[in-house]
Design a protein around this motif. Structure first.
Motif, PDB file in Angstrom:
ATOM      1  N   ALA A 198       0.833  -1.210   0.000  1.00  0.00           N
ATOM      2  CA  ALA A 198       0.000   0.000   0.000  1.00  0.00           C
ATOM      3  C   ALA A 198       0.864   1.256   0.000  1.00  0.00           C
ATOM      4  CB  ALA A 198      -0.933   0.005   1.210  1.00  0.00           C
ATOM      5  N   GLU A 199       1.967   1.242   0.744  1.00  0.00           N
ATOM      6  CA  GLU A 199       2.855   2.406   0.798  1.00  0.00           C
ATOM      7  C   GLU A 199       3.542   2.632  -0.546  1.00  0.00           C
ATOM      8  OE1 GLU A 199       6.846   3.847   3.255  1.00  0.00           O
ATOM      9  OE2 GLU A 199       5.379   2.517   4.218  1.00  0.00           O
ATOM     10  N   SER A 247       0.968   3.935  -3.033  1.00  0.00           N
ATOM     11  CA  SER A 247       0.608   5.334  -2.777  1.00  0.00           C
ATOM     12  C   SER A 247       1.674   6.279  -3.310  1.00  0.00           C
ATOM     13  CB  SER A 247       0.413   5.561  -1.273  1.00  0.00           C
ATOM     14  OG  SER A 247      -0.630   4.757  -0.766  1.00  0.00           O
ATOM     15  N   ALA A 252      -3.783  -2.711  -0.591  1.00  0.00           N
ATOM     16  CA  ALA A 252      -4.005  -2.852   0.849  1.00  0.00           C
ATOM     17  C   ALA A 252      -4.583  -4.229   1.169  1.00  0.00           C
ATOM     18  CB  ALA A 252      -4.941  -1.755   1.346  1.00  0.00           C
ATOM     19  N   GLU A 311       0.419  -7.278   5.942  1.00  0.00           N
ATOM     20  CA  GLU A 311       0.756  -5.857   6.056  1.00  0.00           C
ATOM     21  C   GLU A 311      -0.508  -5.062   6.377  1.00  0.00           C
ATOM     22  OE1 GLU A 311       4.250  -5.955   2.587  1.00  0.00           O
ATOM     23  OE2 GLU A 311       2.303  -5.004   2.219  1.00  0.00           O
ATOM     24  N   PRO A 344      -1.647  -1.162   6.484  1.00  0.00           N
ATOM     25  CA  PRO A 344      -1.239   0.218   6.190  1.00  0.00           C
ATOM     26  C   PRO A 344      -1.421   1.115   7.403  1.00  0.00           C
ATOM     27  CG  PRO A 344      -2.636  -0.651   4.446  1.00  0.00           C
ATOM     28  CD  PRO A 344      -2.701  -1.632   5.578  1.00  0.00           C
ATOM     29  N   SER A 345      -0.455   1.990   7.629  1.00  0.00           N
ATOM     30  CA  SER A 345      -0.527   2.906   8.763  1.00  0.00           C
ATOM     31  C   SER A 345      -1.463   4.073   8.460  1.00  0.00           C
ATOM     32  CB  SER A 345       0.870   3.454   9.082  1.00  0.00           C
ATOM     33  OG  SER A 345       1.332   4.276   8.021  1.00  0.00           O
ATOM     34  N   THR A 395       0.078   6.386   5.955  1.00  0.00           N
ATOM     35  CA  THR A 395      -0.046   5.960   4.555  1.00  0.00           C
ATOM     36  C   THR A 395      -1.396   6.363   3.987  1.00  0.00           C
ATOM     37  OG1 THR A 395       1.442   4.070   4.873  1.00  0.00           O
ATOM     38  CG2 THR A 395      -0.051   3.979   2.993  1.00  0.00           C
ATOM     39  N   TRP A 396      -2.473   6.124   4.739  1.00  0.00           N
ATOM     40  CA  TRP A 396      -3.805   6.479   4.260  1.00  0.00           C
ATOM     41  C   TRP A 396      -3.951   7.995   4.133  1.00  0.00           C
ATOM     42  CZ3 TRP A 396      -6.320   3.020   1.846  1.00  0.00           C
ATOM     43  CH2 TRP A 396      -6.341   1.685   2.255  1.00  0.00           C
TER      44      TRP A 396
END
Length: 316
Positions: A123-124, A127, A276, A285, A287-288, A291-292
């Motif tokens: 996801a990171e 992004s 994600a 994983e 996502p933090s 990240t969102w």
């Protein structure tokens, strides 16, 4: 008493399947162009996410350069019949230097981008890859001499702020792989502009032929140096990655052909949800919040830029 029999009409399995396929075809053709394009693009985004998942998985043991070599080699083999059918015309060009320059940019962009994918959460990495739209704005000003108004500059600034939110650089710790992902996004934006320039005079077949051929040869030399014997399973994954790449390209071409650009481009960001979900299921994983939050800023600024670009085109 005379009995007469009337044979009943019998529909075998093949006839039933043909009717079902015909019904699906009729339904598909009844959809609007934007709807059909959306299906193609959403499918392509899912295939792209599965592809990078395979790269991340295989990259835990094999060098990224080796994965890229095999991927390009299989892509070249898939294109070989098309190139052979139009040889030597497929390689006929007056812009060899531009083709070579684009390939050089692609080599660095893919090497840095895939390395980041292997070491960052899906996801990171996804992004950060969206920031290429922001770099494209900068490069359009520097290279194509396009005019960008204050609203688009503000949107671009907000987008880069989103990148900083995801990376969260500090004097004590800088995520090297996040920097690689940002660098890769900038090079991808540069590659897109170079492709746009080439497409004005070159056929898609010529662009793809040079790209596949040069990259296969270029990756072969470092692969010999860094060679790690792949297992049969890993070779299967790499073949699948190459096939998925071809599917992604086909879906994207069909999607942008069917749908209007203003409706098609925002669908690219659905890849974040794919990343994600697959990142959680395959690599555990999560996502933090950073990240969102950063993704919302990047996607929001990119969508605004797309809207402004559409308004600019419509006003002409």
């Amino acid at each position: 008493i005379r009995h007469t029999s009337h044979p009943r009409e019998y529909s075998g399995p093949s006839q039933v399947y043909q009717k079902q396929i015909q019904a699906l075809h009729t339904t598909w053709q009844g959809l609007s162009g934007n709807a059909r394009g959306s299906v193609w693009l959403l499918t392509g985004g899912l295939c792209a996410t599965i592809m990078i998942t395979g790269i991340k998985f295989v990259g835990q043991r094999l060098p990224v350069i080796e994965i890229l070599f095999f991927r390009q080699m299989f892509v070249f083999l898939f294109l070989a019949p098309v190139i052979a059918g139009d040889f030597p015309a497929a390689f006929r060009t007056k812009r060899v230097k531009m083709h070579v320059a684009r390939c050089a940019v692609s080599i660095v962009a893919m090497t840095t981008g895939f390395t980041a994918i292997v070491h960052l959460p899906l996801a990171e990495a996804t992004s950060i890859s969206f920031s290429r739209a922001l770099f494209a704005t900068l490069l359009a000003v520097l290279i194509l001499k396009e005019f960008v108004d204050m609203r688009r500059w503000t949107a671009t600034f907000v987008g880069f702020l989103g990148v900083l939110v995801i990376v969260r650089p500090s004097p004590e710790e800088i995520n090297f792989y996040a920097l690689l992902a940002i660098f890769s996004a900038a090079l991808v934006a540069c590659n897109l502009i170079m492709t746009k320039t080439l497409a004005a005079t070159e056929s898609p077949k010529t662009i793809m032929a040079y790209h596949a051929g040069i990259l296969t040869v270029a990756y072969s030399f470092p692969t010999l140096w860094l060679w790690t014997q792949p297992t049969l399973l890993e070779i299967g994954y790499i073949v699948g990655i190459a096939l998925l790449m071809s599917v992604v390209q086909y879906c994207m071409i069909k999607g942008y052909k069917e749908a209007q650009a203003s409706a098609a481009q925002p669908l690219e960001y659905v890849r974040l949800l794919y990343a994600a979900g697959i990142g959680y299921l395959v690599f555990s994983e999560i996502p933090s919040v950073w990240t969102w939050t950063g993704a919302v800023l990047i996607i929001g600024s990119s969508l605004y830029t797309i809207k402004r670009n559409t308004m600019k085109v419509d006003s002409k």
